[in-house]
Design a protein around this motif. Structure first.
Motif, mmCIF file in Angstrom:
data_model
loop_
_atom_site.group_PDB
_atom_site.id
_atom_site.type_symbol
_atom_site.label_atom_id
_atom_site.label_comp_id
_atom_site.label_asym_id
_atom_site.label_seq_id
_atom_site.Cartn_x
_atom_site.Cartn_y
_atom_site.Cartn_z
ATOM 1 N N ASP A 54 54.112 26.675 59.737
ATOM 2 C CA ASP A 54 53.413 27.815 59.146
ATOM 3 C C ASP A 54 54.342 28.705 58.342
ATOM 4 O OD1 ASP A 54 54.780 28.904 61.288
ATOM 5 O OD2 ASP A 54 53.161 30.268 61.868
ATOM 6 N N SER A 63 54.401 26.176 54.651
ATOM 7 C CA SER A 63 53.190 26.027 53.843
ATOM 8 C C SER A 63 51.995 26.501 54.653
ATOM 9 C CB SER A 63 52.989 24.571 53.429
ATOM 10 O OG SER A 63 52.753 23.771 54.571
ATOM 11 N N PHE A 64 50.949 26.832 53.956
ATOM 12 C CA PHE A 64 49.713 27.202 54.632
ATOM 13 C C PHE A 64 48.555 26.729 53.777
ATOM 14 C CE2 PHE A 64 50.946 30.706 51.963
ATOM 15 C CZ PHE A 64 49.775 31.142 51.374
ATOM 16 N N GLN A 65 47.403 26.577 54.398
ATOM 17 C CA GLN A 65 46.233 26.072 53.695
ATOM 18 C C GLN A 65 45.133 27.114 53.705
ATOM 19 O OE1 GLN A 65 45.194 22.356 55.542
ATOM 20 N NE2 GLN A 65 47.017 21.327 54.801
ATOM 21 N N LEU A 66 44.443 27.222 52.577
ATOM 22 C CA LEU A 66 43.326 28.148 52.449
ATOM 23 C C LEU A 66 42.122 27.394 51.920
ATOM 24 C CD1 LEU A 66 45.168 31.108 50.666
ATOM 25 C CD2 LEU A 66 44.604 30.934 53.084
ATOM 26 N N ASP A 67 40.926 27.821 52.330
ATOM 27 C CA ASP A 67 39.736 27.239 51.722
ATOM 28 C C ASP A 67 39.604 27.824 50.312
ATOM 29 O OD1 ASP A 67 38.498 29.796 51.870
ATOM 30 O OD2 ASP A 67 37.632 29.344 53.820
ATOM 31 N N GLU A 76 37.477 29.767 48.784
ATOM 32 C CA GLU A 76 37.162 31.199 48.656
ATOM 33 C C GLU A 76 38.395 32.070 48.928
ATOM 34 O OE1 GLU A 76 34.355 34.426 50.972
ATOM 35 O OE2 GLU A 76 33.626 32.363 50.793
ATOM 36 N N ARG A 77 39.116 31.748 49.974
ATOM 37 C CA ARG A 77 40.317 32.540 50.307
ATOM 38 C C ARG A 77 41.426 32.317 49.284
ATOM 39 N NH1 ARG A 77 40.907 33.338 56.703
ATOM 40 N NH2 ARG A 77 38.720 33.686 57.136
ATOM 41 N N TRP A 78 41.513 31.104 48.742
ATOM 42 C CA TRP A 78 42.495 30.832 47.700
ATOM 43 C C TRP A 78 42.215 31.707 46.482
ATOM 44 C CZ3 TRP A 78 47.114 29.193 46.722
ATOM 45 C CH2 TRP A 78 47.490 28.909 45.411
ATOM 46 N N GLU A 79 40.956 31.767 46.067
ATOM 47 C CA GLU A 79 40.582 32.590 44.915
ATOM 48 C C GLU A 79 40.888 34.067 45.176
ATOM 49 O OE1 GLU A 79 39.768 31.515 41.929
ATOM 50 O OE2 GLU A 79 39.854 29.456 42.625
ATOM 51 N N LEU A 94 43.257 35.233 47.152
ATOM 52 C CA LEU A 94 44.708 35.382 47.095
ATOM 53 C C LEU A 94 45.187 35.429 45.651
ATOM 54 C CD1 LEU A 94 47.546 35.469 48.347
ATOM 55 C CD2 LEU A 94 47.483 32.970 48.397
#
Length: 99
Positions: A52, A55-59, A61-64, A66
């Protein structure tokens, strides 16, 4: 046939008799030596701990969200600006002690 890197480093541990016995039982159950079991377990735990931080992963919606936050212009915070213009506690104590 591939060759493994030479294991030239050593790590010593001090542990209670109970902890050693637990590791020995677990290693036997995994059909490994205690050294192999401890090394594999420690490396697995290290990889999980570091994952963690690398790297981390976002869906989507959360990527947008950020990306929008990173692209947005900085916001003005008058209270923060005022705080940064005031002398710090350290600066105040140095100025008071210089007389």
């Amino acid at each position: 046939m591939t060759t493994s890197p030479l294991r030239s480093e050593k790590l010593d541990l001090r542990l209670t008799p109970g902890a050693k016995q637990t590791l020995q039982r677990a290693a036997a159950a995994a059909q490994r030596s205690v050294s192999e079991f401890v090394l594999e377990s420690a490396l697995t735990s290290a990889a999980e701990t570091l994952a963690d931080r690398q790297s981390f992963q976002l869906d989507g919606e959360r990527w947008e969200a950020l990306v929008a936050a990173l692209d947005a212009p900085p916001q003005m915070h008058p209270r923060l600006a005022r705080l940064l213009q005031e002398p710090s506690v350290l600066e105040q104590s140095l100025a008071g002690g210089a007389g």
